[in-house]
Design an enzyme around this catalytic site. Structure first.
Site, mmCIF file in Angstrom:
data_model
loop_
_atom_site.group_PDB
_atom_site.id
_atom_site.type_symbol
_atom_site.label_atom_id
_atom_site.label_comp_id
_atom_site.label_asym_id
_atom_site.label_seq_id
_atom_site.Cartn_x
_atom_site.Cartn_y
_atom_site.Cartn_z
ATOM 1 N N PRO A 1 0.852 -1.203 0.000
ATOM 2 C CA PRO A 1 0.000 0.000 0.000
ATOM 3 C C PRO A 1 0.881 1.245 0.000
ATOM 4 C CG PRO A 1 0.083 -0.973 2.200
ATOM 5 C CD PRO A 1 0.828 -1.907 1.295
ATOM 6 N N GLN B 1 -6.510 -0.837 2.763
ATOM 7 C CA GLN B 1 -5.827 -0.428 3.991
ATOM 8 C C GLN B 1 -6.373 0.902 4.510
ATOM 9 O OE1 GLN B 1 -1.727 1.336 4.373
ATOM 10 N NE2 GLN B 1 -1.237 -0.666 5.262
ATOM 11 N N CYS C 1 3.114 3.289 9.197
ATOM 12 C CA CYS C 1 3.500 4.564 8.592
ATOM 13 C C CYS C 1 4.348 5.369 9.573
ATOM 14 C CB CYS C 1 2.268 5.370 8.198
ATOM 15 S SG CYS C 1 2.669 6.954 7.419
ATOM 16 N N ASN D 1 14.080 -4.102 1.835
ATOM 17 C CA ASN D 1 15.278 -4.577 1.123
ATOM 18 C C ASN D 1 14.943 -5.366 -0.143
ATOM 19 O OD1 ASN D 1 16.512 -3.563 3.407
ATOM 20 N ND2 ASN D 1 17.092 -5.555 4.254
ATOM 21 N N ALA E 1 7.623 -2.065 -2.248
ATOM 22 C CA ALA E 1 7.080 -0.720 -2.423
ATOM 23 C C ALA E 1 7.951 0.054 -3.402
ATOM 24 C CB ALA E 1 6.990 -0.004 -1.078
ATOM 25 N N GLU E 2 9.077 0.591 -2.949
ATOM 26 C CA GLU E 2 9.929 1.403 -3.825
ATOM 27 C C GLU E 2 10.482 0.585 -4.983
ATOM 28 O OE1 GLU E 2 12.963 3.776 -2.205
ATOM 29 O OE2 GLU E 2 11.590 5.153 -1.202
#
Length: 570
Positions: free
Chosen positions: A23, A79, A108, A210, A232-233
Site C-alpha cells: 500500500p 488499507q 506509517c 530490502n 514498495a519502492e
C-alpha cells in the site's frame, strides 16, 4: 459462507500469493495495480485511506475507492489508518463488499502520522490496538490484517505480533525497520525480526524491506520462511520486478499511460509521480525534460515528454552501437534507460548514544546556519522559501524579530486578537456553530445568518397564511382600497372591448385611488369627449379633466398655460 481465517484465508482467497504490491499513498492506485498484475504481482493493496475522512466525506470515498472498483483487480486488500475502533469499523463496513480483506496501517512512520496519531505511532498503545482489531474481527465479513514495523528489541516485536494475532489478525506484514528509520535514516531492514515473528505466530506473514530484485524476493523467503514478500519502492522503479526483468523504461511508461487513460486516477499528480519514478535515472541527465514533465497539465503532455525521452535514449543506444563513446554508466547496475531500483545513500554512522548525525541536521546543516546569520538576512534559502520570497520580497526571515502570538488553550494554534471567545479561528468556528453566535474578529456570522433565515421563514409563512384575494398588507400598494384581486376578481366587461365598472388594477372605477382617474374613461375603446387628434379639446389629451390636479387637489390654470401641445388656452 463462513469467514476464512489464517492459512486457509491465504491459500483460498489470496491464492497463495507470494508477490505483493505494498500500500503506497497516492501511488498504488488502480492503474498502477493493474500494470503490476500484468507483470507478476499476485496481490495488491489500495493506497492508505484515512478512516475518519472516508466515513464523513462522500467525495473522498468516490475518488479514492469506489471509482476504482474493478473485477480484474482481485485479490485486493484495502488499507485504513485509524485510531478509533468505531470509526475504523464504520470505514471497513463501507468497503468490505468490494475487497478481500481490511488492513490496519500500523507502519506509517511519517510526521503526518505522528500529528494524526496513527500508523507506527500507535505501536505502544496495545490496549487500543487490541480493541480495534478485535472489534473489526467480530463485525466484518472479511478478515482483518495488520502491517507493522519492528521495535529495536526482538522480544518486544514478537510480543507485539502475538498480541495482534490473539486479537483476531489473520495475516501480518512485518516491515523490518523501526519507526525512526525513514528518510535519510532509512538504512537496511532487519530480516531477523521478521524471521522471529514468523516462528512465533500461526498466521501467514509477509516480509517487507530490502526488496529491489526478484533474487531478493527468493532470498528473503528462504532466510525468513515467510509466506510472501511485499515491495514498495522497488515496484515503483520497476513494475516488472516480480517477473525478474528490467525492461526499457519507455515500455513500462507507455503501457502505464495507456492503462491510466483507460482507468484515469482521481488526480494527474499520481501519473506524474509514477513517471518521475520510472524515468528517475534518465531525468538526472536530461534536466530540461525533467522541468517540462513538471509543468505539463494533462496526460497527453506527459505522453509527449515520455516520447521525447524515449527518442533521446534510442539515439544514445544507436550511437553506442556505432562505437561512439557515450556517458559512463556510473554506479548503476544497468544503463540509465532500463528499469532498475533507486538505492538510497546509507545513513551516517551512529554515535555511542545510538543517534545519527543526520538527526541533528536541522542544527548543523550549512543552509540552516546561513539562514540564522547574525545580520538576520538569509544568504541561502530553501526552494520553498525562495518561492515565498519571490511572492513577498519584504517578508522577514529572522525568527527573532517575528511577532510572538498567544497560543489557543484548546489546540495550541495562535489566538485571534479580536476573537470574542479568545481562541483560534478553528476553535472559534466550532464554538460559534455550537452556540449559534457571532465573532466579528474572525468574521463568523452564525447568529446573523440564523436570524436572517428566521425572518425569511416568518415572512414566507405570513404570505402563505394571508387569504387569497386580499393584499396581505390590507391596502392597495398604490394607496386605494383593494376590493377585488387584480388577477382573479370578477369583471363585468372585457377590459379589451368596452368600459369597465371596476378597474382591473385598483378596484372600483367610480373613484380614482389618487383622487380622480387621470384617464376618465376606458383607455382602449370608450369615448373621450373629443378626438385627441382632431379639433380643440376641452380636456387633457390623456383623458382626465384639467380642472383638477392629477394628485387629487384642485388646480387653477394661468392664462398662458397650454392644454394641447402648440396651442394656448383661450
Amino acid at each position: 459462507m463462513p469467514k476464512l481465517q489464517g492459512l486457509e484465508f491465504w491459500r483460498t482467497t489470496l491464492r497463495e500469493a507470494r508477490y505483493v504490491v505494498a500500500p503506497m499513498v497516492d501511488q498504488s492506485e488502480l492503474a498502477w495495480r493493474l500494470l503490476s498484475r500484468r507483470h507478476g504481482a499476485q496481490l495488491c493493496y489500495t493506497p492508505m485511506l484515512h478512516a475518519q475522512v472516508f466515513v464523513r466525506d462522500a467525495n473522498y470515498r468516490r475518488d479514492n475507492f469506489y471509482s476504482e472498483v474493478c473485477a480484474e483487480d482481485r485479490p485486493l486488500i484495502t488499507q485504513f489508518c485509524a485510531n478509533d475502533p468505531e470509526v475504523f469499523l464504520k470505514a471497513a463496513l463501507l468497503v468490505q463488499d468490494h475487497c478481500d480483506a481490511i488492513d490496519l496501517n500500523l507502519g506509517c512512520p511519517q510526521m503526518i502520522a505522528k500529528r494524526g496519531h496513527y500508523g507506527a505511532f500507535l505501536q505502544d498503545e496495545w490496549d487500543l490496538l487490541e480493541k480495534m482489531v478485535k472489534l473489526a474481527h467480530e463485525k466484518l465479513s472479511v478478515p482483518i490484517t495488520c502491517k507493522i514495523r519492528v521495535f529495536r528489541d526482538v522480544e518486544r516485536t514478537v510480543g507485539y505480533a502475538q498480541m495482534l494475532e490473539k486479537a483476531g489478525c489473520q495475516l501480518l506484514t512485518v516491515h523490518g525497520r523501526t519507526k525512526d528509520q525513514r528518510g535519510p535514516l532509512t538504512g537496511i531492514a532487519d530480516w531477523e525480526h521478521i524471521k522471529a515473528v514468523r516462528k512465533a505466530v500461526n498466521i501467514p506473514v509477509f516480509a517487507n524491506g530490502n526488496i529491489q530484485h526478484l533474487s531478493d524476493v527468493e532470498r528473503c523467503i528462504e532466510e525468513t520462511g515467510v509466506h510472501g514478500v511485499m515491495s514498495a519502492e522497488g515496484n515503483l522503479h520497476n513494475p516488472a520486478l516480480f517477473e525478474g526483468s528490467s525492461p526499457p523504461v519507455w515500455e513500462m511508461a507507455e503501457e502505464y499511460l495507456d492503462v491510466a487513460k483507460e482507468h484515469p486516477p482521481s488526480t494527474l499528480s499520481f501519473v506524474r509521480a509514477h513517471l518521475f519514478k520510472l524515468w528517475h535515472h534518465t531525468l538526472q541527465i536530461h534536466q530540461d525534460l525533467r522541468e517540462e514533465l513538471g509543468k505539463v497539465k494533462n496526460i497527453e503532455g506527459m505522453t509527449e515528454v515520455s516520447r521525447q525521452l524515449r527518442l533521446r535514449c534510442q539515439e544514445e543506444i544507436a550511437r553506442e552501437k556505432e562505437g561512439v563513446a557515450v556517458r559512463p554508466q556510473g554506479d548503476l547496475p544497468f544503463p540509465h534507460w532500463r528499469c532498475q531500483p533507486y538505492v538510497r545513500p546509507p545513513p551516517k554512522e551512529l554515535d555511542p548514544n545510538g543517534k545519527s548525525e543526520c538527526s541533528e541536521v536541522r542544527l548543523t546543516s550549512q543552509k540552516r546556519a546561513l539562514e540564522d546569520s547574525s545580520d538576520g538576512t538569509p544568504e541561502v534559502l530553501s526552494k520553498n522559501k525562495q518561492k515565498k520570497q519571490a511572492r513577498n520580497p519584504y517578508k522577514n526571515w529572522d525568527p527573532e524579530s517575528r511577532p510572538k502570538y498567544v497560543m489557543c488553550d484548546q489546540c495550541g494554534h495562535p489566538k485571534g486578537k479580536k476573537c470574542v471567545f479568545d481562541v483560534c479561528r478553528a476553535c472559534c468556528k466550532k464554538k460559534a456553530y455550537k452556540d449559534v453566535a457571532d465573532c466579528a474578529g474572525h468574521d463568523v456570522r452564525f447568529k446573523t445568518k440564523a436570524d436572517r433565515r428566521k425572518a425569511e421563514e416568518e415572512e414566507r409563512e405570513e404570505r402563505e397564511g394571508s387569504p387569497q384575494g386580499t393584499d396581505p398588507h390590507g391596502t392597495d400598494p398604490h394607496g386605494g382600497p383593494q376590493e377585488t384581486d387584480p388577477q382573479d376578481g370578477p369583471q363585468e366587461t372585457d377590459p379589451q372591448d368596452g368600459p369597465q365598472e371596476t378597474d382591473p388594477q385598483d378596484g372600483p372605477q367610480g373613484t380614482d385611488p389618487q383622487g380622480t382617474d387621470p384617464h376618465g374613461t376606458d383607455p382602449h375603446d370608450g369615448p373621450q369627449g373629443t378626438d385627441p387628434h382632431g379639433g380643440p379639446q376641452d380636456t387633457d389629451p390623456h383623458g382626465g379633466p384639467q380642472d383638477t390636479d392629477p394628485h387629487g387637489g384642485p388646480q387653477v390654470l394661468p392664462e398662458t398655460q397650454t392644454t394641447e401641445r402648440g396651442r394656448a388656452a383661450p
